[in-house]
Design a protein around this motif. Sequence first.
Motif, PDB file in Angstrom:
ATOM      1  N   ARG A  63     -26.986 111.362  55.767  1.00 43.91           N
ATOM      2  CA  ARG A  63     -27.432 109.916  56.338  1.00 43.91           C
ATOM      3  C   ARG A  63     -27.653 108.579  56.490  1.00 43.91           C
ATOM      4  N   GLN A  64     -28.004 108.206  54.898  1.00 45.23           N
ATOM      5  CA  GLN A  64     -27.863 107.637  54.458  1.00 45.23           C
ATOM      6  C   GLN A  64     -26.876 106.935  54.024  1.00 45.23           C
ATOM      7  N   GLU A  65     -25.541 107.486  53.630  1.00 46.08           N
ATOM      8  CA  GLU A  65     -24.175 107.197  53.974  1.00 46.08           C
ATOM      9  C   GLU A  65     -23.457 106.828  55.109  1.00 46.08           C
ATOM     10  N   GLU A  66     -23.956 107.829  55.772  1.00 45.00           N
ATOM     11  CA  GLU A  66     -23.733 107.436  57.603  1.00 45.00           C
ATOM     12  C   GLU A  66     -24.177 105.820  57.926  1.00 45.00           C
ATOM     13  N   VAL A  67     -25.033 105.537  57.214  1.00 48.90           N
ATOM     14  CA  VAL A  67     -25.632 104.105  58.047  1.00 48.90           C
ATOM     15  C   VAL A  67     -24.884 103.465  57.365  1.00 48.90           C
ATOM     16  N   MET A  68     -24.578 103.352  55.143  1.00 50.24           N
ATOM     17  CA  MET A  68     -24.429 102.266  54.596  1.00 50.24           C
ATOM     18  C   MET A  68     -22.886 102.225  55.518  1.00 50.24           C
ATOM     19  N   GLU A  69     -21.629 103.099  55.526  1.00 49.20           N
ATOM     20  CA  GLU A  69     -20.835 102.998  56.167  1.00 49.20           C
ATOM     21  C   GLU A  69     -20.872 102.297  58.039  1.00 49.20           C
ATOM     22  N   ARG A  70     -21.865 102.456  58.858  1.00 48.04           N
ATOM     23  CA  ARG A  70     -22.033 102.369  59.676  1.00 48.04           C
ATOM     24  C   ARG A  70     -21.826 100.830  59.782  1.00 48.04           C
ATOM     25  N   LEU A  71     -22.707 100.185  58.849  1.00 45.31           N
ATOM     26  CA  LEU A  71     -23.531  98.794  58.627  1.00 45.31           C
ATOM     27  C   LEU A  71     -21.783  98.283  57.922  1.00 45.31           C
ATOM     28  N   ALA A  72     -21.360  98.600  57.131  1.00 39.94           N
ATOM     29  CA  ALA A  72     -19.812  97.487  56.838  1.00 39.94           C
ATOM     30  C   ALA A  72     -19.290  97.626  58.103  1.00 39.94           C
ATOM     31  N   ALA A  73     -18.803  99.485  58.590  1.00 44.11           N
ATOM     32  CA  ALA A  73     -17.960  98.506  59.701  1.00 44.11           C
ATOM     33  C   ALA A  73     -18.366  97.919  60.943  1.00 44.11           C
ATOM     34  N   ALA A  74     -19.653  97.391  61.078  1.00 41.80           N
ATOM     35  CA  ALA A  74     -20.048  96.606  61.363  1.00 41.80           C
ATOM     36  C   ALA A  74     -19.886  95.669  61.832  1.00 41.80           C
ATOM     37  N   GLY A  75     -20.385  94.994  60.498  1.00 40.62           N
ATOM     38  CA  GLY A  75     -20.245  94.068  59.609  1.00 40.62           C
ATOM     39  C   GLY A  75     -18.217  93.873  59.954  1.00 40.62           C
ATOM     40  N   GLY A  76     -17.673  94.418  59.781  1.00 40.04           N
ATOM     41  CA  GLY A  76     -16.050  94.239  59.458  1.00 40.04           C
ATOM     42  C   GLY A  76     -15.503  94.055  61.321  1.00 40.04           C
ATOM     43  N   THR A  77     -16.614  94.306  62.010  1.00 37.25           N
ATOM     44  CA  THR A  77     -15.962  93.895  63.450  1.00 37.25           C
ATOM     45  C   THR A  77     -16.823  92.101  63.501  1.00 37.25           C
ATOM     46  N   LEU A  78     -17.737  92.501  63.530  1.00 42.75           N
ATOM     47  CA  LEU A  78     -18.348  91.064  63.612  1.00 42.75           C
ATOM     48  C   LEU A  78     -17.289  89.776  62.727  1.00 42.75           C
ATOM     49  N   THR A  79     -17.363  90.115  61.286  1.00 44.03           N
ATOM     50  CA  THR A  79     -15.673  89.228  61.253  1.00 44.03           C
ATOM     51  C   THR A  79     -14.300  89.506  61.348  1.00 44.03           C
ATOM     52  N   ALA A  80     -14.016  90.512  61.998  1.00 43.36           N
ATOM     53  CA  ALA A  80     -13.054  90.488  62.608  1.00 43.36           C
ATOM     54  C   ALA A  80     -12.749  90.005  63.987  1.00 43.36           C
ATOM     55  N   GLY A  81     -14.374  89.732  65.083  1.00 46.98           N
ATOM     56  CA  GLY A  81     -13.786  88.745  65.821  1.00 46.98           C
ATOM     57  C   GLY A  81     -14.777  87.815  65.579  1.00 46.98           C
ATOM     58  N   LEU A  82     -15.170  87.367  65.402  1.00 48.22           N
ATOM     59  CA  LEU A  82     -15.534  85.555  64.787  1.00 48.22           C
ATOM     60  C   LEU A  82     -14.003  84.999  64.040  1.00 48.22           C
ATOM     61  N   SER A  83     -13.794  86.013  63.707  1.00 51.34           N
ATOM     62  CA  SER A  83     -12.235  85.511  63.408  1.00 51.34           C
ATOM     63  C   SER A  83     -10.882  84.717  64.093  1.00 51.34           C
ATOM     64  N   GLY A  84     -10.644  85.915  64.660  1.00 45.19           N
ATOM     65  CA  GLY A  84      -9.548  85.898  65.719  1.00 45.19           C
ATOM     66  C   GLY A  84     -10.581  84.861  66.657  1.00 45.19           C
ATOM     67  N   ALA A  85     -11.580  84.859  66.980  1.00 46.55           N
ATOM     68  CA  ALA A  85     -11.998  83.464  67.696  1.00 46.55           C
ATOM     69  C   ALA A  85     -11.882  81.851  67.073  1.00 46.55           C
ATOM     70  N   LEU A  86     -12.258  82.136  65.377  1.00 46.85           N
ATOM     71  CA  LEU A  86     -12.284  80.896  64.783  1.00 46.85           C
ATOM     72  C   LEU A  86     -10.745  80.208  64.941  1.00 46.85           C
ATOM     73  N   ALA A  87      -9.853  81.813  64.278  1.00 50.48           N
ATOM     74  CA  ALA A  87      -8.032  81.094  64.972  1.00 50.48           C
ATOM     75  C   ALA A  87      -7.559  80.720  65.937  1.00 50.48           C
TER      76      ALA A  87
END
Length: 160
Positions: free
Chosen positions: A58-82
Amino acid sequence: MTDENERPRPEDDAARLGLVVVGEAAALHAGDDASLDASEANIRETVDSMVDEPLTPRQEEVMERLAAAGGTLTAGLSGALAAKTGGQVEDVLEGAARSVVWQQRLAAERDALQGQPQESTDGDPATDGDPATDSDPVEDQREDAGGQQRHRDDDGRDRG
């Protein structure tokens, strides 16, 4: 380098995680399954290398999802900034990665000035705190995620 009894600095771990998030954002923008699979593997390997004891499933799943969510936010914000600046997403993500590394270096320099251990797990040699021997004037110019310090021509290319 660190010996087996020495713990990595929190700033080094934070930088590694930050780069994992930027990598996930780049994989999302690439849009191919191979990039996404490699990014997920990188997330798992990075988290596994940072923990003292194995995580529960469960902890591993949460960590993976947190990193993926951070990547999703970063992707969206970088796309918007670009889109807003007329730049390229890749340039924004590259700037974000440089900012993560820069913050890690600043933390190491701060620790050096305070007499803290200067060892880092990022593979870069530690500095001795002497600007005469540590500084490279070109490398020491700060670049941020937005690339405001770059000089670009009308086509968006770096002028140098």
